[in-house]
Design a protein around this motif. Structure first.
Motif, PDB file in Angstrom:
ATOM      1  N   LYS A   2       2.605   0.946   3.476  1.00  0.00           N
ATOM      2  CA  LYS A   2       1.562   1.024   4.498  1.00  0.00           C
ATOM      3  C   LYS A   2       2.004   0.346   5.792  1.00  0.00           C
ATOM      4  O   LYS A   2       1.630   0.766   6.896  1.00  0.00           O
ATOM      5  CB  LYS A   2       0.275   0.384   3.962  1.00  0.00           C
ATOM      6  CG  LYS A   2      -0.947   0.623   4.814  1.00  0.00           C
ATOM      7  CD  LYS A   2      -2.194   0.087   4.110  1.00  0.00           C
ATOM      8  CE  LYS A   2      -3.457   0.402   4.909  1.00  0.00           C
ATOM      9  NZ  LYS A   2      -4.682  -0.086   4.213  1.00  0.00           N
ATOM     10  N   SER A  40     -11.261  -0.609  -3.201  1.00  0.00           N
ATOM     11  CA  SER A  40     -10.832   0.193  -2.054  1.00  0.00           C
ATOM     12  C   SER A  40      -9.369   0.601  -2.186  1.00  0.00           C
ATOM     13  O   SER A  40      -9.004   1.758  -1.955  1.00  0.00           O
ATOM     14  CB  SER A  40     -11.051  -0.602  -0.765  1.00  0.00           C
ATOM     15  OG  SER A  40     -10.524   0.090   0.344  1.00  0.00           O
ATOM     16  N   SER A  97      -8.993   3.233  -4.982  1.00  0.00           N
ATOM     17  CA  SER A  97      -9.588   4.504  -4.564  1.00  0.00           C
ATOM     18  C   SER A  97      -8.647   5.257  -3.620  1.00  0.00           C
ATOM     19  O   SER A  97      -8.443   6.471  -3.755  1.00  0.00           O
ATOM     20  CB  SER A  97     -10.939   4.266  -3.878  1.00  0.00           C
ATOM     21  OG  SER A  97     -11.881   3.737  -4.789  1.00  0.00           O
ATOM     22  N   GLU A  98      -8.084   4.535  -2.660  1.00  0.00           N
ATOM     23  CA  GLU A  98      -7.125   5.150  -1.722  1.00  0.00           C
ATOM     24  C   GLU A  98      -5.894   5.659  -2.471  1.00  0.00           C
ATOM     25  O   GLU A  98      -5.370   6.733  -2.168  1.00  0.00           O
ATOM     26  CB  GLU A  98      -6.716   4.140  -0.654  1.00  0.00           C
ATOM     27  CG  GLU A  98      -7.803   3.816   0.348  1.00  0.00           C
ATOM     28  CD  GLU A  98      -7.367   2.776   1.362  1.00  0.00           C
ATOM     29  OE1 GLU A  98      -6.143   2.572   1.531  1.00  0.00           O
ATOM     30  OE2 GLU A  98      -8.244   2.155   2.001  1.00  0.00           O
ATOM     31  N   SER A 110      -6.419   8.945  -4.288  1.00  0.00           N
ATOM     32  CA  SER A 110      -6.307  10.089  -3.377  1.00  0.00           C
ATOM     33  C   SER A 110      -4.851  10.392  -3.057  1.00  0.00           C
ATOM     34  O   SER A 110      -4.437  11.556  -3.064  1.00  0.00           O
ATOM     35  CB  SER A 110      -7.079   9.798  -2.083  1.00  0.00           C
ATOM     36  OG  SER A 110      -8.448   9.612  -2.350  1.00  0.00           O
ATOM     37  N   LYS A 111      -4.084   9.345  -2.806  1.00  0.00           N
ATOM     38  CA  LYS A 111      -2.679   9.511  -2.450  1.00  0.00           C
ATOM     39  C   LYS A 111      -1.890  10.143  -3.599  1.00  0.00           C
ATOM     40  O   LYS A 111      -1.042  11.018  -3.395  1.00  0.00           O
ATOM     41  CB  LYS A 111      -2.090   8.140  -2.102  1.00  0.00           C
ATOM     42  CG  LYS A 111      -0.626   8.142  -1.707  1.00  0.00           C
ATOM     43  CD  LYS A 111      -0.450   8.509  -0.261  1.00  0.00           C
ATOM     44  CE  LYS A 111       0.986   8.347   0.179  1.00  0.00           C
ATOM     45  NZ  LYS A 111       1.197   8.772   1.580  1.00  0.00           N
TER      46      LYS A 111
END
Length: 354
Positions: free
Chosen positions: A24, A71, A74-75, A78-79
């Motif tokens: 990130k 959080s 969850s991210e 999706s990734k």
């Protein structure tokens, strides 16, 4: 100039969390992982529970750790296009009327009240769990399917050329002012995320690890189970509507990865006292938790080698500690943000210089 900013050693929940935060931040890195080695992350049930202990104590930093972790996962779902985060409540059957009164009084405290549910599924849970006095529902809890997460994460980083399948030997590291060299490549820093293996690492074997062996069972039942986790002396974690993980034991000798009949019998006996319905044991597993004397993570930079770092000591709460403190550590290394002194290994530097 180094070939890469970082070398991450280990791809359990600690190493994976560091990797995703470095990703990130736009940093370059390689992960040295051994998917064939024993791993406590692959044995752990991955439960996150904000209220623990017989006295109903709020987990350390729960108000910060839990929202951050949910959080983060969850991210990542999706990734990676995968499902591994399961939000569900924890039911704690009261052992007595006295405990019921104590817990209900505590649940009125503002710090704890946010984590108490209305026990709306209590009657359904009581069909298969002994709950003569009812039970307390703890919300904002759940579990992370770590084997699925780590497999998907490894596949992702393998596909991008960032993951190297290897048996890492710390003696292969070569040091210079510019960084470290390993496997013919130069890295700005190395972050060792080796779990229990850190006790055998010459860079950080002076830290006060107090590793603990734990064992869990996998069971099946013909009774349809609610998704809620049950916690009374042991945990019962439904992984489907008819299968559960049950744990965990604590032992300190011997520290190996072998399952034992004694531990299996202990869990089975406790489970018989908790469940009303018949069940069948389908598997048993053992792991070694990388716990620490003061029950706080071991994070930071080596006292004399500024390019050698550690991210370890996550103990029994790795699923919530790892994402939050991986973010903190990456910010510390990249931007100079101060690390929480309760996790910074500087608190133990006296042991190194002793």
């Amino acid at each position: 100039m180094p070939d890469f900013d970082y070398l991450i050693v280990g791809h359990g929940i600690g190493g994976a969390s560091i990797a995703w935060h470095l990703q990130k931040a736009g940093k370059t890195f390689k992960i040295a992982g051994d998917s064939t080695a024993p791993s406590s992350s692959l044995v752990a049930a991955g439960i996150f529970n904000p209220l623990t202990g017989k006295k109903l104590v709020k987990t350390w930093l729960a108000d910060d750790l839990f929202p951050f972790a949910t959080s983060f996962y969850s991210e990542l779902e999706s990734k990676l296009e995968a499902k591994f985060l399961y939000k569900t409540s924890v039911y704690r059957p009261y052992r007595s009327i006295e405990e019921q009164n104590t817990y209900l009084a505590q649940s009125a405290e503002p710090a704890i009240a946010n984590y108490i549910g209305k026990s709306e599924d209590q009657d359904v849970v009581a069909e298969y769990v002994h709950m003569a006095h009812g039970g307390l529902e703890v919300v904002r809890a759940g579990w992370v399917d770590l084997p699925v997460l780590l497999k998907k994460s490894r596949e992702y980083f393998s596909g991008s050329g960032q993951y190297i399948e290897t048996k890492f030997n710390s003696e292969e590291l070569k040091h210079s002012e510019a960084g470290v060299e390993w496997n013919g490549k130069k890295f700005g820093k190395v972050i060792l995320c080796q779990g229990f293996e850190a006790v055998n690492n010459q860079y950080f074997n002076w830290l006060p690890f107090t590793p603990v062996k734990g064992q869990i069972l996998e069971i099946s039942s013909e009774h349809i189970l609610k998704k809620h986790i049950i916690n009374q002396g042991i945990f019962v974690l439904p992984t489907s509507d008819k299968t559960c993980k049950v744990g965990a034991t604590y032992s300190w000798d011997p520290l190996d990865w072998e399952t034992t009949k004694v531990a299996g019998d202990e869990l089975e006996e406790k489970l018989k006292n908790l469940l009303k319905v018949p069940f069948r044991i389908t598997a048993q597993a053992a792991g070694i938790r990388p716990s620490v004397r003061d029950r706080r993570p071991l994070i930071g930079v080596h006292p004399t080698l500024s390019n050698v770092c550690i991210f370890n000591g996550l103990g029994t709460k790795g699923v919530t500690l790892a994402p939050f403190f991986a973010d903190q550590f990456v910010q510390h290394l990249e931007n100079g943000k101060e690390l929480n002194p309760l996790v910074n290994i500087q608190r133990y530097f006296s042991l190194y210089f002793h």
